[in-house]
Design a protein around this motif. Structure first.
Motif, PDB file in Angstrom:
ATOM      1  N   TYR A  39      43.084  53.024  76.843  1.00 37.75           N
ATOM      2  CA  TYR A  39      41.692  52.418  76.985  1.00 37.75           C
ATOM      3  C   TYR A  39      41.640  51.143  76.650  1.00 37.75           C
ATOM      4  O   TYR A  39      41.995  50.690  75.755  1.00 37.75           O
ATOM      5  N   PRO A  40      41.035  50.307  77.467  1.00 33.51           N
ATOM      6  CA  PRO A  40      40.644  50.575  79.119  1.00 33.51           C
ATOM      7  C   PRO A  40      41.964  50.943  79.807  1.00 33.51           C
ATOM      8  O   PRO A  40      42.942  50.494  79.381  1.00 33.51           O
ATOM      9  N   LYS A  41      41.712  51.490  80.843  1.00 33.97           N
ATOM     10  CA  LYS A  41      42.925  52.032  81.649  1.00 33.97           C
ATOM     11  C   LYS A  41      43.725  50.855  82.031  1.00 33.97           C
ATOM     12  O   LYS A  41      45.104  51.105  82.224  1.00 33.97           O
ATOM     13  N   CYS A  42      43.190  49.538  82.619  1.00 36.56           N
ATOM     14  CA  CYS A  42      43.841  48.441  82.960  1.00 36.56           C
ATOM     15  C   CYS A  42      42.817  47.248  82.549  1.00 36.56           C
ATOM     16  O   CYS A  42      42.030  47.550  82.275  1.00 36.56           O
ATOM     17  N   VAL A  43      43.567  46.038  82.962  1.00 40.55           N
ATOM     18  CA  VAL A  43      42.810  44.761  82.631  1.00 40.55           C
ATOM     19  C   VAL A  43      41.485  44.607  83.730  1.00 40.55           C
ATOM     20  O   VAL A  43      40.580  43.637  83.332  1.00 40.55           O
ATOM     21  N   LEU A  44      41.489  45.361  84.708  1.00 38.82           N
ATOM     22  CA  LEU A  44      40.346  45.144  85.826  1.00 38.82           C
ATOM     23  C   LEU A  44      38.922  46.206  85.374  1.00 38.82           C
ATOM     24  O   LEU A  44      37.917  45.991  85.836  1.00 38.82           O
ATOM     25  N   HIS A 102      46.271  44.650  74.980  1.00 37.19           N
ATOM     26  CA  HIS A 102      45.232  44.510  75.727  1.00 37.19           C
ATOM     27  C   HIS A 102      44.591  43.357  75.347  1.00 37.19           C
ATOM     28  O   HIS A 102      44.126  43.054  74.253  1.00 37.19           O
ATOM     29  N   PRO A 103      44.398  42.300  76.643  1.00 34.45           N
ATOM     30  CA  PRO A 103      43.482  41.223  76.170  1.00 34.45           C
ATOM     31  C   PRO A 103      42.119  41.295  75.565  1.00 34.45           C
ATOM     32  O   PRO A 103      41.182  42.238  75.834  1.00 34.45           O
ATOM     33  N   ALA A 104      41.702  40.135  74.835  1.00 31.08           N
ATOM     34  CA  ALA A 104      40.382  40.217  74.096  1.00 31.08           C
ATOM     35  C   ALA A 104      39.354  39.977  75.302  1.00 31.08           C
ATOM     36  O   ALA A 104      39.609  39.015  76.120  1.00 31.08           O
ATOM     37  N   ARG A 105      38.197  40.752  75.313  1.00 33.27           N
ATOM     38  CA  ARG A 105      37.239  40.574  76.400  1.00 33.27           C
ATOM     39  C   ARG A 105      35.956  40.748  75.584  1.00 33.27           C
ATOM     40  O   ARG A 105      34.839  41.134  76.600  1.00 33.27           O
ATOM     41  N   SER A 106      35.622  40.383  74.307  1.00 39.75           N
ATOM     42  CA  SER A 106      34.384  40.587  73.725  1.00 39.75           C
ATOM     43  C   SER A 106      33.354  39.821  74.199  1.00 39.75           C
ATOM     44  O   SER A 106      32.276  40.145  74.532  1.00 39.75           O
ATOM     45  N   ASN A 107      33.763  38.477  74.974  1.00 42.72           N
ATOM     46  CA  ASN A 107      32.857  37.532  75.596  1.00 42.72           C
ATOM     47  C   ASN A 107      32.754  37.889  77.196  1.00 42.72           C
ATOM     48  O   ASN A 107      32.329  36.879  77.903  1.00 42.72           O
ATOM     49  N   GLU A 125      34.424  45.129  79.438  1.00 44.95           N
ATOM     50  CA  GLU A 125      33.669  44.461  79.169  1.00 44.95           C
ATOM     51  C   GLU A 125      33.029  44.273  77.514  1.00 44.95           C
ATOM     52  O   GLU A 125      32.621  45.635  77.109  1.00 44.95           O
ATOM     53  N   GLY A 126      33.291  43.472  76.803  1.00 37.96           N
ATOM     54  CA  GLY A 126      33.020  43.554  75.306  1.00 37.96           C
ATOM     55  C   GLY A 126      34.237  44.117  74.703  1.00 37.96           C
ATOM     56  O   GLY A 126      34.175  44.139  73.303  1.00 37.96           O
ATOM     57  N   TYR A 127      35.369  44.479  75.163  1.00 39.79           N
ATOM     58  CA  TYR A 127      36.509  44.901  74.509  1.00 39.79           C
ATOM     59  C   TYR A 127      37.000  44.001  73.575  1.00 39.79           C
ATOM     60  O   TYR A 127      37.464  43.000  73.948  1.00 39.79           O
ATOM     61  N   GLU A 128      37.185  44.544  72.350  1.00 40.90           N
ATOM     62  CA  GLU A 128      37.741  43.536  71.234  1.00 40.90           C
ATOM     63  C   GLU A 128      39.275  42.767  71.648  1.00 40.90           C
ATOM     64  O   GLU A 128      39.678  41.802  71.449  1.00 40.90           O
TER      65      GLU A 128
END
Ligand code: ZN
Length: 304
Positions: free
Chosen positions: A174-179, A192-197, A184-187
């Motif tokens: 989780y998430p299954k992939c980077v796309l 897995h890359p940071a996606r908080s913003n 959205e908002g994943y720390e």
């Protein structure tokens, strides 16, 4: 200690100057930043000469403080990226606000909407502008016309400390992939890359649900990604072309294309159906046609 308050105040001023936050958000944003850094006190500080071009120098100063004061444990790029995104998220509007603003602008002019969303994605440091500046990019004349050359130097290499961490980190699904929209908002984690913003815009293509976002490592102006709402594999089919044309109808100032659904010549993410587009004229678009192909059913169409 004074330095950290100064850096936080600079970040707040940066946020206001770039439209990420408004005056009414100052106290709230400051408190969110303090909480993220496990600080309980605030001392008012005067700041001047803030560079509003990029948040990177301010973030670097905050991240250095966070490492020196035990908030960041390893000081690896991965961990610093997680903190970078987490801090910038304190200045970000919520997804519903972004979507509302995007479509309010879209209803006036699609270009207004994408201009605004591209600026937001850069101002939030979701698009790594400072790293992208390291890329080597130029045009070269060839017998086939002018061709764009890009040497990608922006994606950070993992250092040995990081590779060791990665080996020990538990695998995740989780998430299954980077796309996936779940980014959205994943720390972010070691894997897995940071996606908080990170923020995404829902779209409808052929009555199907898709999403629109920019690439965090843009290769060209307004390099966007349009991805399926579900984690379904890339599949080239007749519908692919209909979807691409539907996108162009909705965003006439953008181009769009698809990688092949093959591992060798295709995209690097075959597990999730997606397209890539943007606001850029590639060499292929300028190349002259050597051999024309005609379509009897579509006489107005020129191709070759
Ligand atoms: Zn996915």
């Amino acid at each position: 200690m004074a330095d950290i308050f100064e850096a936080l105040e600079q970040l707040i001023q940066y946020g206001i100057a770039n439209g990420l936050i408004h005056r009414e958000d100052i106290v709230y944003t400051r408190n969110r930043l303090l909480a993220a850094l496990q600080l309980e006190e605030w001392k008012p500080v005067e700041v001047k000469d803030v560079s509003f071009a990029s948040p990177s120098p301010i973030l670097e100063a905050i991240l250095d403080w966070a490492y020196e004061n035990g908030r960041i444990k390893t000081n690896t790029t991965t961990e610093r990226d997680i903190w970078d995104a987490k801090l910038m998220n304190c200045l970000m509007p919520r997804p519903s606000e972004v979507i509302r603003e995007f479509y309010a602008k879209y209803n006036k002019d699609p270009k207004l909407a994408t201009d605004w969303f591209y600026s937001l994605s850069k101002a939030s440091n979701y698009i790594h502008t400072a790293r992208i500046a390291k890329n080597k990019q130029w045009k070269t004349k060839t017998e086939y016309g002018e061709i764009d050359i890009t040497i990608n130097l922006s994606k950070p290499e993992k250092d040995p400390k990081e590779i060791a961490k990665l080996k020990d980190a538990p695998a995740s699904s989780y998430p299954k992939c980077v796309l996936c929209k779940e980014n959205e908002g994943y720390e972010g984690t070691w894997h897995h890359p940071a996606r908080s913003n990170h923020r995404v815009i829902p779209l409808t293509l052929l009555d199907e649900k898709w999403y629109f976002q920019y690439s965090p490592y843009v290769y060209y102006n307004e390099h966007c990604i349009v991805f399926h709402a579900e984690h379904v594999p890339m599949k080239m089919e007749r519908k692919t072309f209909a979807r691409l044309l539907d996108f162009i109808e909705k965003f006439p100032h953008y181009f769009i294309g698809s990688n092949a659904d093959l591992p060798i010549v295709g995209g690097s993410i075959l597990a999730h159906d997606h397209f890539q587009g943007g606001n850029y004229t590639f060499a292929m678009e300028k190349a002259e046609i050597e051999e024309y192909i005609s379509f009897p059913s579509f006489p107005s169409l020129a191709a070759g």
